[in-house]
Design a protein around this motif. Sequence first.
Motif, PDB file in Angstrom:
ATOM      1  N   VAL A  23       0.822  -1.198   0.000  1.00 58.45           N
ATOM      2  CA  VAL A  23       0.000   0.000   0.000  1.00 58.45           C
ATOM      3  C   VAL A  23       0.865   1.261   0.000  1.00 58.45           C
ATOM      4  CG1 VAL A  23      -0.183   0.070   2.522  1.00 58.45           C
ATOM      5  CG2 VAL A  23      -1.981   1.083   1.168  1.00 58.45           C
ATOM      6  N   VAL A  24       0.332   2.309  -0.583  1.00 52.71           N
ATOM      7  CA  VAL A  24       0.900   3.650  -0.505  1.00 52.71           C
ATOM      8  C   VAL A  24      -0.233   4.548  -0.034  1.00 52.71           C
ATOM      9  CG1 VAL A  24       1.911   5.589  -1.769  1.00 52.71           C
ATOM     10  CG2 VAL A  24       2.535   3.244  -2.393  1.00 52.71           C
ATOM     11  N   TYR A  25       0.011   5.343   0.998  1.00 54.59           N
ATOM     12  CA  TYR A  25      -1.033   6.221   1.497  1.00 54.59           C
ATOM     13  C   TYR A  25      -0.445   7.550   1.958  1.00 54.59           C
ATOM     14  CZ  TYR A  25       0.424   4.438   6.083  1.00 54.59           C
ATOM     15  OH  TYR A  25       1.146   4.090   7.180  1.00 54.59           O
ATOM     16  N   GLU A  26      -1.314   8.540   2.084  1.00 52.97           N
ATOM     17  CA  GLU A  26      -0.905   9.889   2.477  1.00 52.97           C
ATOM     18  C   GLU A  26      -0.419   9.883   3.920  1.00 52.97           C
ATOM     19  OE1 GLU A  26      -2.792  14.371   2.835  1.00 52.97           O
ATOM     20  OE2 GLU A  26      -4.005  12.741   2.029  1.00 52.97           O
ATOM     21  N   ARG A  27       0.691  10.537   4.138  1.00 51.46           N
ATOM     22  CA  ARG A  27       1.233  10.670   5.486  1.00 51.46           C
ATOM     23  C   ARG A  27       0.603  11.894   6.138  1.00 51.46           C
ATOM     24  NH1 ARG A  27       7.585  11.287   7.230  1.00 51.46           N
ATOM     25  NH2 ARG A  27       7.164  11.525   9.451  1.00 51.46           N
ATOM     26  N   LEU A  28      -0.030  11.691   7.275  1.00 52.24           N
ATOM     27  CA  LEU A  28      -0.654  12.791   7.996  1.00 52.24           C
ATOM     28  C   LEU A  28       0.409  13.504   8.817  1.00 52.24           C
ATOM     29  CD1 LEU A  28      -3.904  10.981   9.180  1.00 52.24           C
ATOM     30  CD2 LEU A  28      -3.582  12.444   7.178  1.00 52.24           C
ATOM     31  N   ALA A  29       0.483  14.804   8.679  1.00 53.80           N
ATOM     32  CA  ALA A  29       1.544  15.598   9.303  1.00 53.80           C
ATOM     33  C   ALA A  29       1.546  15.497  10.823  1.00 53.80           C
ATOM     34  CB  ALA A  29       1.415  17.055   8.870  1.00 53.80           C
ATOM     35  N   ASP A  30       0.385  15.363  11.439  1.00 49.48           N
ATOM     36  CA  ASP A  30       0.318  15.356  12.898  1.00 49.48           C
ATOM     37  C   ASP A  30       0.359  13.956  13.503  1.00 49.48           C
ATOM     38  OD1 ASP A  30      -2.139  14.660  11.889  1.00 49.48           O
ATOM     39  OD2 ASP A  30      -3.278  15.752  13.403  1.00 49.48           O
ATOM     40  N   SER A 147       8.069  12.675   2.973  1.00 50.76           N
ATOM     41  CA  SER A 147       7.473  13.835   3.632  1.00 50.76           C
ATOM     42  C   SER A 147       5.948  13.850   3.507  1.00 50.76           C
ATOM     43  CB  SER A 147       8.055  15.125   3.066  1.00 50.76           C
ATOM     44  OG  SER A 147       7.794  15.204   1.675  1.00 50.76           O
ATOM     45  N   ASP A 148       5.406  13.292   2.419  1.00 50.01           N
ATOM     46  CA  ASP A 148       3.969  13.369   2.185  1.00 50.01           C
ATOM     47  C   ASP A 148       3.253  12.028   2.039  1.00 50.01           C
ATOM     48  OD1 ASP A 148       5.184  12.780  -0.213  1.00 50.01           O
ATOM     49  OD2 ASP A 148       3.862  14.048  -1.408  1.00 50.01           O
ATOM     50  N   LYS A 149       3.994  10.927   2.035  1.00 52.28           N
ATOM     51  CA  LYS A 149       3.346   9.618   1.896  1.00 52.28           C
ATOM     52  C   LYS A 149       4.204   8.516   2.513  1.00 52.28           C
ATOM     53  CE  LYS A 149       4.597   9.580  -2.969  1.00 52.28           C
ATOM     54  NZ  LYS A 149       4.775  11.001  -3.082  1.00 52.28           N
ATOM     55  N   ILE A 150       3.556   7.390   2.737  1.00 51.54           N
ATOM     56  CA  ILE A 150       4.208   6.207   3.301  1.00 51.54           C
ATOM     57  C   ILE A 150       3.880   5.031   2.399  1.00 51.54           C
ATOM     58  CG2 ILE A 150       4.232   4.590   5.243  1.00 51.54           C
ATOM     59  CD1 ILE A 150       3.561   6.988   7.058  1.00 51.54           C
ATOM     60  N   GLY A 151       4.857   4.182   2.170  1.00 42.73           N
ATOM     61  CA  GLY A 151       4.648   2.966   1.402  1.00 42.73           C
ATOM     62  C   GLY A 151       5.031   1.757   2.243  1.00 42.73           C
ATOM     63  N   ILE A 152       4.223   0.716   2.156  1.00 42.53           N
ATOM     64  CA  ILE A 152       4.499  -0.529   2.885  1.00 42.53           C
ATOM     65  C   ILE A 152       4.397  -1.667   1.876  1.00 42.53           C
ATOM     66  CG2 ILE A 152       3.839  -2.069   4.762  1.00 42.53           C
ATOM     67  CD1 ILE A 152       2.311   0.333   5.973  1.00 42.53           C
ATOM     68  N   ALA A 153       5.412  -2.495   1.851  1.00 38.46           N
ATOM     69  CA  ALA A 153       5.391  -3.738   1.077  1.00 38.46           C
ATOM     70  C   ALA A 153       5.831  -4.825   2.052  1.00 38.46           C
ATOM     71  CB  ALA A 153       6.328  -3.659  -0.113  1.00 38.46           C
ATOM     72  N   TRP A 154       4.878  -5.602   2.549  1.00 40.14           N
ATOM     73  CA  TRP A 154       5.166  -6.587   3.603  1.00 40.14           C
ATOM     74  C   TRP A 154       4.746  -7.977   3.140  1.00 40.14           C
ATOM     75  CZ3 TRP A 154       8.089  -4.402   7.003  1.00 40.14           C
ATOM     76  CH2 TRP A 154       8.552  -5.183   8.073  1.00 40.14           C
ATOM     77  N   PHE A 155       5.569  -8.962   3.437  1.00 41.80           N
ATOM     78  CA  PHE A 155       5.393 -10.320   2.946  1.00 41.80           C
ATOM     79  C   PHE A 155       5.532 -11.313   4.092  1.00 41.80           C
ATOM     80  CE2 PHE A 155       7.068  -7.509  -0.175  1.00 41.80           C
ATOM     81  CZ  PHE A 155       6.408  -7.823  -1.340  1.00 41.80           C
TER      82      PHE A 155
END
Length: 159
Positions: A23-30, A147-155
């Motif tokens: 998944v790739v999703y928006e990183r919330l600043a707070d 700075s603006d998003k997070i990506g996770i690739a987990w197996f």
Amino acid sequence: MELNSSLDFLEKAKTLCSAVCLVVYERLADTNWESSVFEHIPIHEVSLEAFKKSLIEISNSILARDILTTLLHQDLAYSVEIMPIEEASLFAEKFCFLFSDQAIYYSNSTWNNKEYTNSAGDFELGLSSWASLTAATFDSGIIICDSDKIGIAWFQAED
């Protein structure tokens, strides 16, 4: 490359490999990024503090891409091919391309070059140690924090 066209490969990759979170999703600043990631990975009986301690920073984007290529290419338990190396490499490249040069990469695993080379003459990465986060026998992945998003690739895989 546009974000939407870049993300099309995620659905195909999920169906071909043993990814439990891709998944790739928006990183919330707070929001603390570790807490956000902790909520997305199907972690089994591991506290947030233990999760944070298990993370190992990956030194650069090239190594992160190579780790992801290996995870897409071969099963964690038996190193059985899941998808051809060329396709796995392309998926990994597209995934990492979604993030800036300032992104930071993490895993729960350490990886070493195997003592032999693959048919292309390149060293292959081998999983050498990990702090298990899921209920599966083996689990590993990469987390990319930008700075603006997070990506996770987990197996994960079972023995």
